[in-house]
Motif scaffolding. Structure first.
Motif, mmCIF file in Angstrom:
data_model
loop_
_atom_site.group_PDB
_atom_site.id
_atom_site.type_symbol
_atom_site.label_atom_id
_atom_site.label_comp_id
_atom_site.label_asym_id
_atom_site.label_seq_id
_atom_site.Cartn_x
_atom_site.Cartn_y
_atom_site.Cartn_z
ATOM 1 N N THR A 1 -5.826 -2.083 8.394
ATOM 2 C CA THR A 1 -6.850 -1.217 7.795
ATOM 3 C C THR A 1 -6.568 0.247 8.107
ATOM 4 O O THR A 1 -6.724 1.125 7.254
ATOM 5 N N THR A 2 -6.120 0.512 9.327
ATOM 6 C CA THR A 2 -5.781 1.882 9.731
ATOM 7 C C THR A 2 -4.657 2.438 8.874
ATOM 8 O O THR A 2 -4.699 3.592 8.433
ATOM 9 N N VAL A 3 -3.636 1.619 8.632
ATOM 10 C CA VAL A 3 -2.492 2.053 7.812
ATOM 11 C C VAL A 3 -2.941 2.421 6.402
ATOM 12 O O VAL A 3 -2.550 3.463 5.860
ATOM 13 N N LEU A 4 -3.779 1.595 5.806
ATOM 14 C CA LEU A 4 -4.228 1.840 4.430
ATOM 15 C C LEU A 4 -5.130 3.073 4.349
ATOM 16 O O LEU A 4 -5.044 3.856 3.397
ATOM 17 N N CYS B 1 8.517 -10.668 -3.137
ATOM 18 C CA CYS B 1 8.743 -10.682 -1.689
ATOM 19 C C CYS B 1 7.470 -10.355 -0.911
ATOM 20 O O CYS B 1 7.222 -10.924 0.157
ATOM 21 N N ALA B 2 6.664 -9.429 -1.448
ATOM 22 C CA ALA B 2 5.492 -8.932 -0.723
ATOM 23 C C ALA B 2 4.507 -10.032 -0.357
ATOM 24 O O ALA B 2 3.821 -9.946 0.670
ATOM 25 N N GLN B 3 4.430 -11.083 -1.164
ATOM 26 C CA GLN B 3 3.442 -12.138 -0.895
ATOM 27 C C GLN B 3 3.812 -13.044 0.270
ATOM 28 O O GLN B 3 2.986 -13.817 0.751
ATOM 29 N N PHE B 4 5.079 -12.920 0.771
ATOM 30 C CA PHE B 4 5.531 -13.802 1.852
ATOM 31 C C PHE B 4 5.719 -13.070 3.179
ATOM 32 O O PHE B 4 6.291 -13.622 4.112
ATOM 33 N N ASN B 5 5.261 -11.836 3.265
ATOM 34 C CA ASN B 5 5.303 -11.067 4.509
ATOM 35 C C ASN B 5 6.692 -11.023 5.154
ATOM 36 O O ASN B 5 6.879 -11.445 6.310
ATOM 37 N N PRO B 6 7.693 -10.510 4.445
ATOM 38 C CA PRO B 6 9.037 -10.426 5.020
ATOM 39 C C PRO B 6 9.116 -9.324 6.080
ATOM 40 O O PRO B 6 8.182 -8.526 6.206
ATOM 41 N N PRO B 7 10.185 -9.236 6.832
ATOM 42 C CA PRO B 7 10.339 -8.166 7.816
ATOM 43 C C PRO B 7 10.278 -6.790 7.141
ATOM 44 O O PRO B 7 10.786 -6.608 6.033
ATOM 45 N N ALA B 8 9.675 -5.837 7.819
ATOM 46 C CA ALA B 8 9.511 -4.494 7.256
ATOM 47 C C ALA B 8 10.860 -3.854 6.934
ATOM 48 O O ALA B 8 11.003 -3.143 5.935
ATOM 49 N N VAL B 9 11.859 -4.118 7.756
ATOM 50 C CA VAL B 9 13.180 -3.528 7.539
ATOM 51 C C VAL B 9 13.792 -4.025 6.230
ATOM 52 O O VAL B 9 14.526 -3.283 5.545
ATOM 53 N N THR C 1 0.100 -3.317 -7.632
ATOM 54 C CA THR C 1 1.375 -2.860 -7.091
ATOM 55 C C THR C 1 1.819 -3.836 -6.000
ATOM 56 O O THR C 1 1.039 -4.697 -5.568
ATOM 57 N N PRO C 2 3.048 -3.715 -5.513
ATOM 58 C CA PRO C 2 3.462 -4.547 -4.381
ATOM 59 C C PRO C 2 2.546 -4.390 -3.168
ATOM 60 O O PRO C 2 2.352 -5.349 -2.407
ATOM 61 N N LEU C 3 1.956 -3.201 -3.002
ATOM 62 C CA LEU C 3 1.033 -2.992 -1.891
ATOM 63 C C LEU C 3 -0.223 -3.849 -2.041
ATOM 64 O O LEU C 3 -0.743 -4.382 -1.055
ATOM 65 N N HIS C 4 -0.729 -3.997 -3.257
ATOM 66 C CA HIS C 4 -1.866 -4.884 -3.501
ATOM 67 C C HIS C 4 -1.528 -6.310 -3.062
ATOM 68 O O HIS C 4 -2.332 -6.977 -2.392
ATOM 69 N N VAL C 5 -0.346 -6.771 -3.473
ATOM 70 C CA VAL C 5 0.063 -8.139 -3.158
ATOM 71 C C VAL C 5 0.200 -8.322 -1.647
ATOM 72 O O VAL C 5 -0.281 -9.309 -1.077
ATOM 73 N N ALA C 6 0.833 -7.354 -0.990
ATOM 74 C CA ALA C 6 1.026 -7.437 0.456
ATOM 75 C C ALA C 6 -0.306 -7.431 1.200
ATOM 76 O O ALA C 6 -0.539 -8.239 2.102
ATOM 77 N N ALA C 7 -1.195 -6.529 0.796
ATOM 78 C CA ALA C 7 -2.498 -6.427 1.462
ATOM 79 C C ALA C 7 -3.348 -7.665 1.221
ATOM 80 O O ALA C 7 -4.106 -8.092 2.094
ATOM 81 N N THR D 1 -2.313 -10.701 0.851
ATOM 82 C CA THR D 1 -1.738 -11.937 1.382
ATOM 83 C C THR D 1 -1.518 -11.853 2.888
ATOM 84 O O THR D 1 -0.768 -12.657 3.461
ATOM 85 N N GLY D 2 -2.162 -10.883 3.519
ATOM 86 C CA GLY D 2 -2.118 -10.803 4.976
ATOM 87 C C GLY D 2 -0.821 -10.295 5.552
ATOM 88 O O GLY D 2 -0.393 -10.739 6.625
ATOM 89 N N ALA D 3 -0.181 -9.341 4.890
ATOM 90 C CA ALA D 3 1.079 -8.792 5.392
ATOM 91 C C ALA D 3 0.857 -8.036 6.701
ATOM 92 O O ALA D 3 -0.245 -7.575 7.002
ATOM 93 N N SER D 4 1.916 -7.882 7.455
ATOM 94 C CA SER D 4 1.839 -7.168 8.725
ATOM 95 C C SER D 4 1.593 -5.682 8.493
ATOM 96 O O SER D 4 1.901 -5.136 7.420
ATOM 97 N N SER D 5 1.052 -5.020 9.501
ATOM 98 C CA SER D 5 0.793 -3.582 9.377
ATOM 99 C C SER D 5 2.109 -2.811 9.234
ATOM 100 O O SER D 5 2.158 -1.771 8.568
ATOM 101 N N ALA D 6 3.184 -3.316 9.835
ATOM 102 C CA ALA D 6 4.488 -2.657 9.732
ATOM 103 C C ALA D 6 4.998 -2.674 8.295
ATOM 104 O O ALA D 6 5.513 -1.667 7.784
ATOM 105 N N MET D 7 4.840 -3.826 7.649
ATOM 106 C CA MET D 7 5.270 -3.933 6.250
ATOM 107 C C MET D 7 4.393 -3.062 5.351
ATOM 108 O O MET D 7 4.886 -2.390 4.435
ATOM 109 N N LEU D 8 3.097 -3.075 5.598
ATOM 110 C CA LEU D 8 2.185 -2.245 4.803
ATOM 111 C C LEU D 8 2.547 -0.777 4.939
ATOM 112 O O LEU D 8 2.493 -0.026 3.966
ATOM 113 N N LYS D 9 2.917 -0.371 6.135
ATOM 114 C CA LYS D 9 3.247 1.041 6.362
ATOM 115 C C LYS D 9 4.467 1.468 5.550
ATOM 116 O O LYS D 9 4.520 2.577 5.005
#
Length: 364
Positions: free
Chosen positions: A160-163, A65-73, A95-101, A103-111
């Motif tokens: 970047t701030t979130v990470l 899921c992380a590679q497709f930038n789904p909604p944070a909720v 980790t899923p965080l590596h994949v999300a980061a 593939t350009g995931a939103s900051s909300a999802m990263l958080k």
């Protein structure tokens, strides 16, 4: 028959789940697998199957899921159902965080991912890359069939701030190619604000490490070598009262945290407050050094106060100064009294004698 039926049903559900993920049909996925209790149980069962299967190379449904930038909720709900998923690593140690980061995931999802497993920020994959590096590397390609990810925009300040909020230390790590996050950001044409954010984080980490290194080194030297010297005798204790060309003694330099002996050592301006143990060692060789002043009229205790020394250290120097001053006053009184006795004794011994007979030749 029942077992085969269950396996077939699980296989069908898993195929459907992955199709929904690939199609980014998040609403349908939520309605079928995350909202109702029965669907949630099915999701947990499928997640366990994927995690155990060697066919997926350690990847979890959360990785997928992380590679497709789904909604944070949606990600948050998956983590509620599978709390161990954020810490899972695939065959490349991602980790899923590596994949999300990556593939350009939103900051909300990263958080959401960072909050659920902050340690992921410091995990380096098989290429030595962290989520922060992947976030800063816009041309990053995690999957061979994801050509569109080469067109990612410049690194996001918010992401970047979130990470960095989870781990400033990730700002100074380097991958196997010797590249750090700030270098990837520069190569990806990150804006000045983002570059300065990473640079500031790296500077904070380096200052902290230098400070700890100096403190540990000083502590070790004082506790082992210097204290031993204080108890067994110094090789050159007179050095403690030698004043340099500016009139400064070793004690003054120890008490002056802003002391800079060399022009290229600007980091010494960040020295910690004067060390009680170090000052104890210097004073044990010569209390007299405590009352000396340099060419600016500054004494050790004045430097200690300017350097925010703790109360125990200031009192140590103060007591030493009092002892020296009391000793000097006693010596002055003793010398004065001794001088008075000598003059009075000589005066009494010569009283009644006149030098004149000795200066006049005797008569015939």
């Amino acid at each position: 028959m029942k077992s085969n039926s269950t396996t077939k049903s699980a296989s069908t559900s898993l195929v459907l789940l992955f199709r929904l993920i690939a199609a980014n049909d998040w609403q349908q996925l939520k309605d079928m697998f995350l909202s109702e209790p029965e669907g949630a149980k099915t999701f947990q069962y499928l997640a366990a199957l994927v995690a155990k299967s060697s066919s997926y190379n350690g990847m979890t449904i959360l990785h997928a899921c992380a590679q497709f930038n789904p909604p944070a909720v949606l990600i948050n709900r998956m983590i509620e159902l599978c709390p161990d998923a954020p810490s899972s690593q695939d065959c490349l140690n991602r980790t899923p965080l590596h994949v999300a980061a990556g593939t350009g995931a939103s900051s909300a999802m990263l958080k959401v991912l960072v909050d659920s497993y902050p340690d992921a920020c410091m995990i380096q994959d098989k290429d030595g890359r962290t989520p922060l590096m992947m976030c800063c590397d816009s041309p990053c390609e995690l999957f061979e069939d994801s050509r569109e990810r080469t067109h990612r925009p410049a690194p996001s300040y918010q992401a970047t701030t979130v990470l960095l909020s989870a781990s400033l230390d990730s700002a100074i790590l380097e991958d196997d190619d010797g590249m750090s996050a700030i270098e990837y950001a520069l190569c990806s044409n990150a804006d000045l604000q983002t570059v300065q954010l990473i640079q500031s984080a790296a500077q904070k980490v380096m200052r902290k490490k230098h400070k700890e290194k100096r403190a540990n080194k000083a502590e070790g030297q004082v506790s082992k070598k210097c204290i031993a010297a204080a108890t067994k005798g110094f090789s050159h204790p007179d050095a403690c009262i030698i004043q340099d060309k500016d009139g400064r003694t070793p004690l003054m330099m120890c008490c002056d945290s802003s002391c800079e002996l060399f022009e290229d050592n600007s980091e010494r301006s960040h020295r910690p407050a004067p060390s009680y143990r170090a000052i104890t060692v210097l004073l044990s060789a010569s209390l007299d050094s405590v009352i000396l002043e340099d060419d600016d009229g500054m004494s050790a205790i004045e430097y200690a106060l300017c350097s925010n020394a703790d109360l125990q250290t200031v009192q140590l120097i103060q007591r030493a100064a009092q002892k020296v001053m009391l000793k000097k006053h006693e010596e002055e009184r003793a010398n004065k009294a001794k001088g008075q006795v000598s003059m009075e004794g000589i005066s009494a011994a010569t009283k009644g004698f006149s030098p004149r007979p000795f200066l006049t030749a005797p008569s015939a």
